[in-house]
Design a protein around this motif. Structure first.
Motif, PDB file in Angstrom:
ATOM      1  N   ALA B  60      -9.555 -52.362 -27.062  1.00  9.14           N
ATOM      2  CA  ALA B  60      -8.716 -51.349 -26.930  1.00  9.14           C
ATOM      3  C   ALA B  60      -7.750 -51.550 -25.721  1.00  9.14           C
ATOM      4  CB  ALA B  60      -9.098 -50.005 -27.287  1.00  9.14           C
ATOM      5  N   THR B  65      -3.311 -50.340 -27.686  1.00  6.52           N
ATOM      6  CA  THR B  65      -3.928 -49.427 -28.780  1.00  6.52           C
ATOM      7  C   THR B  65      -4.945 -48.382 -27.753  1.00  6.52           C
ATOM      8  OG1 THR B  65      -5.801 -51.322 -28.690  1.00  6.52           O
ATOM      9  CG2 THR B  65      -4.134 -51.194 -30.471  1.00  6.52           C
ATOM     10  N   MET B  69      -7.247 -44.339 -31.782  1.00  6.01           N
ATOM     11  CA  MET B  69      -6.516 -45.096 -32.793  1.00  6.01           C
ATOM     12  C   MET B  69      -7.871 -46.003 -33.464  1.00  6.01           C
ATOM     13  SD  MET B  69      -3.837 -47.868 -32.073  1.00  6.01           S
ATOM     14  CE  MET B  69      -2.200 -48.088 -32.937  1.00  6.01           C
ATOM     15  N   TYR B  70      -8.591 -46.297 -32.552  1.00  2.00           N
ATOM     16  CA  TYR B  70      -9.539 -47.121 -33.054  1.00  2.00           C
ATOM     17  C   TYR B  70     -10.469 -46.428 -33.980  1.00  2.00           C
ATOM     18  CZ  TYR B  70     -14.204 -49.791 -33.904  1.00  2.00           C
ATOM     19  OH  TYR B  70     -15.165 -50.124 -34.427  1.00  2.00           O
ATOM     20  N   GLY B 125      -3.967 -51.119 -36.183  1.00  2.00           N
ATOM     21  CA  GLY B 125      -4.126 -51.570 -34.668  1.00  2.00           C
ATOM     22  C   GLY B 125      -4.702 -53.054 -34.486  1.00  2.00           C
TER      23      GLY B 125
END
Ligand SMILES: Cc1cc2nc3c(=O)[nH]c(=O)nc-3n(C[C@H](O)[C@H](O)[C@H](O)COP(=O)(O)OP(=O)(O)OC[C@H]3O[C@@H](n4cnc5c(N)ncnc54)[C@H](O)[C@@H]3O)c2cc1C
Ligand code: SF4
Lengths: 370, 552
Positions: B60, B65, B69-70, B125
Motif C-alpha cells: 500500500a 492506496t 482499500m486493501y 487498487g
C-alpha cells in the motif's frame, strides 16, 4: 523415466559437492572420486587438479586449504592411499599429486596458510586440547573454525614437536607409505603461525597429566585428550570417554598403531563429536559423514573415461614443476567424481547451477514435464 | 536411548521467507538471543522464493492506496471470510517493508516519473509492486546468519513439544541420516509453508507442482497436534498456469499487454489480471484451453517479459519453452489448471493466527504460507515474520522457563523406530503418495458432496494403515513417510471442513453439488478445526472486524 536430468561436464566438475549441499530438494548425491574416498583426510584432489589444469592456482590453493590445514605437510609426505586409488594408475600411471601439491604450496603460499575465519561462526564455548601433535592440532583447528575458544596444552617446549621430529617408527603406517619424511622447519613454522593466527591459544611447557583431567573438565566446556602414546584413555568409536571428556589419536586405548594421517583423521572425528556435544545433538549425529553429506562410493569409470588413452605422468624439467608442467600433469585427472540425481525430487529451481563454481552442471526439465 | 537436548530461546521451523526475516528481526531486537532454525532443505535457497521473485504482491503505497482499500479488496476476493485485523496490519506495514528491503539492496523498478511500478492484481487498487531481485533469498539468509542465527539444515520439524499447554520446543528429523534432534525453546515460530503436494499435477510428476514441493503441511500437522486450530482447509485451490510446467507467468504477461484468449479467440483479459473467474469458466465449460497471446506486442515488450521470466521468476522457463519450441513472437502460451494445493500465501488455509501472529498455543507463532492470513503472498510472510519475532522476543523476556516433556519425546521416538525400517515392509512411499494424491483429487475437490466425503473416509483409514507398511531404508525415504502422513492429515482436515461447510463459496474452490448456493445467513464464518484426543473436530468461528480480537 530418464533417471538423470542432471547433466555434468566431467571436464569441469570439481567434485566439490556444493550442488549436493545446496539442492533444496535433497535430490543430488556426490559420487566420490576414488582418490578422495581413499585419502585419510578426505582431500578433494579432483577439484584441486581441475583448477590447476584450468590455470587457476589461487583457487586450487583455496580449495586445498578448505580441505585441510596441513597442505604443506601433504606436499612433503604425499598421500599414498589416494595415489594408489587413482584411476589413472591403470592408464599410464597415477597422478603425481605430491608434486602438484608441492608446486601449489610454493606458488600460493598465502592461500595454503590462510587463517581463513568463518564469518558466521562464533560461540562463547571453550575447549581444551591436550597435545599439539597431529590429532590435537587437527581437532583444535576444526573446533576453532566452528567458533569455539580453544586452548592447546603442550608439554614440550615447542609446538607440534611430534610432527617436527617424527622419531623413526613413530606415526608410521604402511598404508601411508611407511615412515614419513620429516617436515622442514619452514613448513612447520608457517602452519603453526596460521593456527595461532586463527586465534588458537597454544601453551607450551604445559604438561597435563591424567590427574589434571577432572580439573580441566570443570574449567572447560569440553576437553580433548590427544597426548599421544604416553597416556591411554578408553574412548568409543566417536572419541567419547566420559561426560565432557574426549580422546583422539594414539592415546585411545586398544587400537592398532596408527599413522600420522590417521591420527589427524581421528582428531577431525573427535572434533565433530565435541561439536555435537556442545550444540546439543546426539554424539553420533551425522557421524556417518557419507550419508550426512550426501556422498556415495565410486562406482567405476564411465565408458567415456575408460576410453581415454594411456598417458604417463609429466616429468619435471627441474626439481619442481613449472606452472605449465603442473597444469599439464593436473589435466591427466579423469574427473572420476561427479554429482548425480538420486532421489528424483527435482523442482528445476536451479540453485545447484548457481552455486556450481565452474558451470559444470546443467539441469534438464524432467522428462515427464519436458 | 535418552537423547541430549539442544537449548535455544527462539526456535524457527522453516527457514524460508518468513522464517529468515523473523530470525533477523528477533536478533535485531535482542542481539544475544539464541535463535535456531530447523530447515528441511538447505537454508541458502530453500523455500518458495528459491531464486527470486518478480513482484511484492501487496504494497500500500502512501498517496496511492492504503490499508482500508486493501481490506475492501481482500474481503471481495475471499468471499468475505477474512479477519480484518491481520490483513489490515499487513497492508499497513507493507510500505515500511518495501523501504526496508530497498535498504538491503533489493531493486524495485520505477517508471519515468519516479513512481514505483505497480500492477493491478487485486479487484481494486494497484497493490502489486514490481521487484527485480534474483538473489533475494540469499540476501535475506546472509542477514539472518550474520546476526547469529543458527541454521540446522536438512532437519524437518516433526512434532511440537508442549509443557502444560505452553510450547516447549520441538523434535526434528534429519532427512538424510534419519536421526532425531530434540530442541528446547521458550517460543517457537512455525514458518514451514503450505501443502503443495495435495493432488497430482497434470504432468503426473510428483514434484512438478507450482508451489515449492518441500512444503508438505508439516506445520499444519504439528500445530494441530499441539492444540492450535487450522482454518480454511475447505478452500481447495488451483490456478491456471503454463501447461505441464506449472510455473507462473500470467500476471507478468497480461500486465504488459498480453491477451488471454479462449479457444475461439475471444479475449478474456487484456492489460489487467481482472477476470480469473472467466478464465476458469472458459476452461470448465469447454472453451479451453485458454492461451496467452504475446505475438501482437512490440519486440521490446517481449524482451522485457522474457527477461523477467528467464532471470527472476523461475529461470528454467527458458529451457521449458525452448524444449517445446515455443517462441512468444509466434506461438501462444497454453494455460491449464495446476494441481490443487492448500496455503495461506495464495489462499485461505492456514494455522489460525491473530494480528500478533499468535496461535491458540501460548508461545507458538505462525507466519507465511502456513498461517491463515488471507492471500498474503510474500508481503504477509515478511510482515508476519517480523511481527512474530517482535512478539516472541517479548514473550521470552516475560514468561517463565519450560520443561521438555519426557513422555512426548518417548512417544515420538517409538513412532520413529517403528517407521524407520524396511524389514517386512512392502509399500513404496512414492506409490503411496501418488495413490493418496489421486484419491484426494477424486473425493476432496470441487464438485464436492457428502457422498464423496464419506468415500474418502475409507481411503483415509486405509492410507494411515498403509503407512505402517511403507519401507524406509534410509533417512530420505523416512522423511517422505513423515511428509505423506502430514499431507494425509491435511487432507482429512480438508474433508472434514469441506463436509462441514454446507454451502458453496469461492467459485471453484468450494463448490458443492448438494449445497450449490452461497448461504451467508449460516456460513459467513470460519470453519476452524482442532484436534481433541487425536480426533479432528470442526466448529464455526465468527469473523472479526477491525479492532476486535481474532478468535483463535
Ligand atoms: C513460484 C512462486 C512464485 C511466487 N511469486 C510471488 C511473487 O511474485 N510475489 C509475491 O508476493 N509472492 C509470490 N509467491 C508467494 C511467496 O513466495 C510465498 O507466499 C512466500 O515465499 C511464503 O513464505 P514462507 O516463509 O511461508 O514459505 P517458504 O518460503 O516456502 O518457506 C518454507 C520453508 O520451510 C521449510 N520447511 C518445510 N517444512 C519444514 C519442516 N517440517 N521443518 C523445517 N523446515 C520445513 C522449507 O524447506 C522452506 O524453506 C510465489 C510463490 C511461488 C511458489
Ligand atoms: S534444480 Fe533444484 S531441485 Fe533440482 S537438483 Fe538443482 S537445486 Fe535440486
Amino acid at each position: 523415466m530418464n533417471s538423470s536430468n542432471i547433466a555434468v561436464n566431467a571436464n569441469a566438475c570439481l567434485a566439490c559437492g556444493k550442488c549436493v549441499d545446496h539442492c533444496i530438494m535433497d535430490n543430488l548425491r556426490l559420487v566420490l572420486p576414488p582418490c578422495r574416498q581413499a585419502s585419510p583426510l578426505g582431500i578433494n584432489y579432483q577439484g584441486i587438479l581441475r583448477l590447476t589444469a584450468a590455470g587457476k592456482p589461487a583457487e586450487a590453493a583455496k580449495l586445498l586449504r578448505s580441505c585441510t590445514p596441513f597442505g604443506g605437510f601433504l606436499a612433503v609426505w604425499g598421500d599414498k592411499a589416494a595415489s594408489q586409488a587413482c584411476s589413472r594408475s591403470r592408464k599410464g600411471g597415477a597422478l603425481d599429486m605430491a608434486r602438484v601439491l608441492s608446486w601449489l604450496v610454493q606458488r600460493e603460499e598465502s592461500a595454503v596458510y590462510s587463517a581463513d575465519p568463518d564469518p558466521y561462526a562464533h560461540s562463547c564455548k571453550t575447549v581444551a586440547v591436550i597435545g599439539s601433535g597431529p590429532a590435537g592440532l587437527q581437532a583444535a583447528h576444526d573446533l576453532r573454525r566452528k567458533g569455539y575458544a580453544i586452548t592447546v596444552y603442550e608439554a614440550a617446549p615447542s609446538i607440534g614437536s611430534t610432527l617436527r621430529f617424527l622419531p623413526s617408527g613413530e606415526g608410521s603406517s604402511p598404508a601411508e607409505g611407511g615412515i614419513l619424511p620429516s617436515i622442514p622447519a619452514e613448513i612447520m613454522d608457517k602452519t603453526i603461525a596460521m593456527l595461532l593466527g586463527m586465534g588458537i591459544d597454544i601453551r607450551t611447557f604445559s604438561p597435563k597429566g591424567q590427574s589434571e583431567l577432572d580439573e580441566l573438565c570443570k574449567t572447560y566446556d569440553a576437553v580433548l585428550c590427544a597426548s599421544g602414546k604416553g597416556s591411554v584413555l578408553p574412548a568409543d568409536d566417536l572419541g567419547w570417554v566420559r561426560d565432557n571428556l574426549f580422546a583422539a589419536g594414539a592415546c585411545v586405548k586398544n587400537q592398532k598403531q596408527i599413522g600420522t594421517l590417521q591420527a589427524m583423521a581421528s582428531g577431525a572425528k573427535a572434533a565433530r563429536t565435541i561439536c555435537n556435544f556442545l550444540e546439543g545433538f546426539s554424539l553420533d549425529y551425522e557421524s556417518d559423514q557419507r550419508t550426512a553429506r550426501g556422498l556415495e562410493r565410486f562406482h567405476g569409470l564411465s565408458d567415456a573415461q575408460e576410453d581415454t588413452a594411456d598417458m604417463p605422468a609429466v616429468k619435471p624439467s627441474a626439481q619442481e614443476y613449472s606452472d605449465a608442467e603442473a597444469a599439464s600433469e593436473a589435466s591427466r585427472c579423469l574427473g572420476c567424481g561427479s554429482p548425480a540425481e538420486r532421489n528424483q525430487t527435482c523442482w528445476y529451481c536451479l540453485p545447484c547451477e548457481v552455486v556450481c563454481p565452474t558451470h559444470a552442471l546443467y539441469v534438464r526439465v524432467p522428462y515427464l514435464v519436458r | 536411548m535418552k537423547l541430549p537436548i539442544m537449548e535455544t530461546d527462539f526456535l524457527i521451523i522453516g527457514g524460508g521467507s518468513a522464517g529468515c526475516i523473523a530470525a533477523m528481526h528477533a536478533l535485531q531486537a535482542k542481539p544475544d538471543l539464541r535463535v535456531t532454525i530447523f530447515e528441511k532443505s538447505d537454508i541458502v535457497y530453500g523455500g518458495s522464493i528459491a531464486r527470486g521473485m518478480d513482484a511484492l504482491n501487496i504494497v500500500a503505497i502512501p498517496g496511492r492506496t492504503d490499508a482500508q482499500m486493501y481490506l475492501e479488496a481482500i474481503r471481495a476476493m475471499s468471499g468475505g471470510i477474512v479477519d480484518a485485523g491481520p490483513s489490515y496490519v499487513m497492508a499497513d506495514r507493507s510500505y515500511a517493508l518495501l523501504k526496508e528491503m530497498e535498504g538491503w539492496g533489493v531493486t524495485f523498478p520505477k517508471d519515468e516519473n519516479g513512481q514505483y511500478k505497480t500492477l493491478r492484481y487485486h479487484v481494486k487498487g494497484e497493490f502489486q509492486t514490481a521487484m527485480d531481485e534474483p538473489e533475494l533469498k540469499a540476501m535475506l539468509v546472509q542477514r539472518a546468519l550474520s546476526r547469529g542465527a543458527k541454521p540446522v539444515n536438512r532437519v524437518m520439524g516433526i512434532r511440537l513439544l508442549t509443557d502444560s499447554g505452553r510450547v516447549a520446543g520441538a523434535i526434528g528429523l534429519n532427512v538424510r541420516t534419519g536421526q532425531l534432534v530434540i530442541c528446547k525453546a521458550k517460543a517457537v515460530l512455525v514458518a514451514s509453508g503450505g501443502v503443495s503436494r495435495f493432488t497430482m499435477p497434470n504432468s503426473e510428476y510428483l514434484y512438478g507442482v507450482y508451489d515449492y514441493p518441500g512444503n508438505t503441511g508439516d506445520g499444519f500437522a504439528m500445530a494441530l497436534k499441539a492444540g492450535a486450530g487450522v482454518t480454511g482447509m475447505e478452500y481447495t485451490q488451483r490456478t491456471m498456469l503454463i501447461k505441464d510446467s506449472n510455473m507462473p507467468l500470467l500476471a507478468i504477461c497480461v500486465t504488459r499487454g498480453g491477451k488471454v484468449l479462449d479457444c475461439n479467440g475471444k479475449v478474456i483479459m487484456e492489460g489487467e489480471v481482472n477476470n480469473i473467474n472467466a478464465m476458469n469458466e472458459a476452461f470448465t465449460q469447454g472453451r479451453g484451453p485458454v492461451h496467452i497471446q504475446l505475438s501482437h506486442l512490440p519486440e521490446e515488450k517481449i524482451r522485457e517479459i522474457e527477461h523477467i521470466l528467464f532471470t527472476t521468476e523461475r529461470p528454467v522457463n527458458e529451457r521449458f519453452f525452448a524444449g517445446r519450441r515455443i517462441d512468444f513472437r509466434k506461438q501462444d502460451i497454453e494455460l491449464w489448471p495446476t494441481e490443487y494445493y492448500l496455503c495461506g500465501g495464495h489462499g485461505l488455509a492456514g494455522i489460525r493466527v491473530n494480528e500478533r501472529a499468535e496461535t491458540a498455543v501460548p508461545g507458538l507463532y505462525a507466519a507465511g504460507d502456513v498461517a491463515s492470513v488471507a492471500k498474503q503472498h510474500l508481503t504477509g510472510a515478511f510482515v508476519f515474520g517480523e511481527i512474530a519475532a517482535e512478539q516472541a522476543v517479548k514473550y521470552i523476556r516475560e514468561e517463565p522457563d519450560v520443561q521438555i516433556p519426557e513422555e512426548q519425546v518417548q512417544e515420538e521416538q517409538e513412532l520413529h523406530q517403528a517407521r524407520f525400517s524396511s524389514k517386512g515392509k512392502d509399500i513404496d512411499i512414492h506409490d503411496l503418495e501418488r495413490k493418496m494424491r489421486r484419491m484426494v483429487a477424486d473425493y476432496l475437490v470441487s464438485p464436492k458432496n457428502s457422498h464423496k466425503f464419506d468415500l474418502w473416509k475409507y481411503w483415509s483409514e486405509t492410507f494411515s494403515k498403509d503407512l505402517e507398511h511403507v519401507s524406509a531404508g534410509n533417512g530420505h525415504e523416512l522423511s517422505k513417510v513423515y511428509e505423506v502422513a502430514n499431507i494425509l492429515l491435511c487432507a482429512d482436515c480438508s474433508a472434514l471442513a469441506g463436509d462441514f461447510r454446507k454451502e458453496s463459496r469461492w467459485g471453484e474452490c468450494h463448490k458443492r453439488s448438494d449445497y450449490p448456493e452461497r448461504d451467508d445467513a449460516n456460513w459467513k464464518c470460519h470453519v476452524v478445526i482442532k484436534m481433541n484426543n487425536g480426533t479432528l473436530e470442526a466448529q464455526k468461528t465468527r469473523i472479526s472486524e477491525l479492532g476486535e480480537e481474532v478468535v483463535l
